[in-house]
Design an enzyme around this catalytic site. Structure first.
Site, short mmCIF file in Angstrom:
data_model
loop_
_atom_site.label_atom_id
_atom_site.label_comp_id
_atom_site.label_asym_id
_atom_site.label_seq_id
_atom_site.Cartn_x
_atom_site.Cartn_y
_atom_site.Cartn_z
N TYR A 91 6.49 -9.98 7.43
CA TYR A 91 6.31 -8.46 7.43
C TYR A 91 6.66 -8.19 8.85
O TYR A 91 6.63 -8.77 9.85
CB TYR A 91 5.01 -8.18 7.45
N ASP B 274 0.84 -1.19 -0.02
CA ASP B 274 -0.01 0.14 -0.11
C ASP B 274 0.95 1.36 0.10
O ASP B 274 1.99 1.14 0.42
CB ASP B 274 -0.87 -0.16 1.24
#
Lengths: 245, 245
Positions: free
Chosen positions: B111, B53
């Site tokens: 992540y 994003d």
């Protein structure tokens, strides 16, 4: 009059340095003074412990200012961090005796300089280190650091021309830490001349890379000629870590 | 045709995210494709392991592209890092078998999410963490992490509407490390739905702050209702660390 001491952290990337230039908003001092003037509704001038160059960062810059404002310290810190840009943070607001002067009373400073020593650059360290890809002899650089520690006339390692003021300074500590591909240099001393850390760093790196000899240090102490020392490394690798009082 | 695999690091702060939007230069994919097209003198499309994003960073994003170019890999990496902006770095260029597909072949991802947990913000972490000043119960957050580990239907923890595709995923590891005032959360799994890491993070933080109960996790697994889970934390605290093949 109250005397207020500020502890300030800033990312210098977007700024022309600490020192206010006219009404410019592109300096750290200018930004902070503008917000303090709004906060206290009277013109404020702040005294920093010293200047930092364009692009240089600070973890604990110290400054003070005098004010008639009766605002509480917790309100001040809230107001400042609400209205300052996110790359300038006031970490502490303290009330200090009237005689406290952030520049005159500073007894010493600690700086860090970071070198990204790899062929491939770093997207995250680009504004916080100098990308220098030459192979470096850390042992030789440690010897260079040992030679620099102590009390010397550092004028040849500064951007100063001849001056009547003393250019003798004492470096108490100069150490290298390897943190992965990042080399972290720490300088502690009673004061540093203009561009002194960056020229010392350039000299140490050139000794480590083999483009200057270790002996250059004693030669520059002797000759006091700036051009015999190493390059001036870029400002973005430099952090003002601490000011000692 | 050669099949070239890239390992890419980027600071997502200035970008609209990974995925190309028309001819926009404000996406990571768009930037890299433009330079590759110049480099090979023919239109290149790259396949990323997945999107990130706007504002999200990557330490090791993986992408591949096909080319007739005969350019050496060392020349490619030099060309790319010379012409890409400094906040995008190609760390590795490899030649891989024709069947390698960066998205279809991805078996898992790692992540990191960073939370700056202090009243005072940080000038240096502002683009790389979420400033969350609530007092957090780390033990309770660890219990939340334990509940999330395993194979579950995570649709309630994603921004997806009902879909025919499976929304079952396996989280293999979810750990918290305290690094000073920075909390570092690590997620390892076989795949993550859209916004899943950020909604899981928001849920864990709200449990740690006491605004959500630990039971909410089982409730959302059951109800599959997004609005019962925690907030979506901001993109700038998120880093794509590794893609596993």
């Amino acid at each position: 009059m109250r005397n207020i001491r500020l502890t300030i952290e800033y990312d210098g990337t977007r700024y022309l340095g600490w020192q206010r230039l006219g009404d410019s908003d592109k300096t750290i001092q200018g930004k902070i003074e503008n917000i303090l003037t709004q906060m206290t509704r009277s013109k404020i001038e702040i005294i920093g412990s010293g200047r930092t160059d364009a692009g240089t960062h600070a973890r604990n810059q110290i400054a003070n200012f005098k004010t008639e404002s009766k605002m509480e310290r917790v309100e001040m810190i809230e107001f400042l961090n609400r209205y300052l840009p996110q790359d300038i943070v006031v970490k502490k607001v303290e009330e200090v005796p009237d005689r406290f002067h952030a520049r005159y009373n500073a007894k010493g400073k600690k700086y860090s300089y970071y070198v990204w020593n790899d062929l491939i650059p770093s997207a995250f360290e680009r504004n916080y280190s100098f990308h220098y890809s030459e192979k470096l002899d850390v042992e030789l650089m440690n010897e260079a650091c040992q030679k620099l520690i102590g009390t010397h006339d550092f004028i040849g390692f500064s951007s100063l021309k001849k001056t009547k003021k003393s250019t003798t300074r004492t470096i108490k500590e100069l150490a290298i830490q390897k943190e992965g591909r990042l080399l972290h240099f720490t300088f502690i001393g009673d004061g540093f001349l203009h561009k002194m850390v960056r020229i010392l760093m350039g000299t140490i790196l050139e000794i480590g890379a083999g483009t200057l000899k270790l002996e250059v240090i004693d030669e520059v102490f002797e000759s006091k000629i700036r051009s015999e020392a190493g390059i001036t490394v870029p400002a973005q690798g430099l952090f003002l870590d601490e000011v000692y009082y």
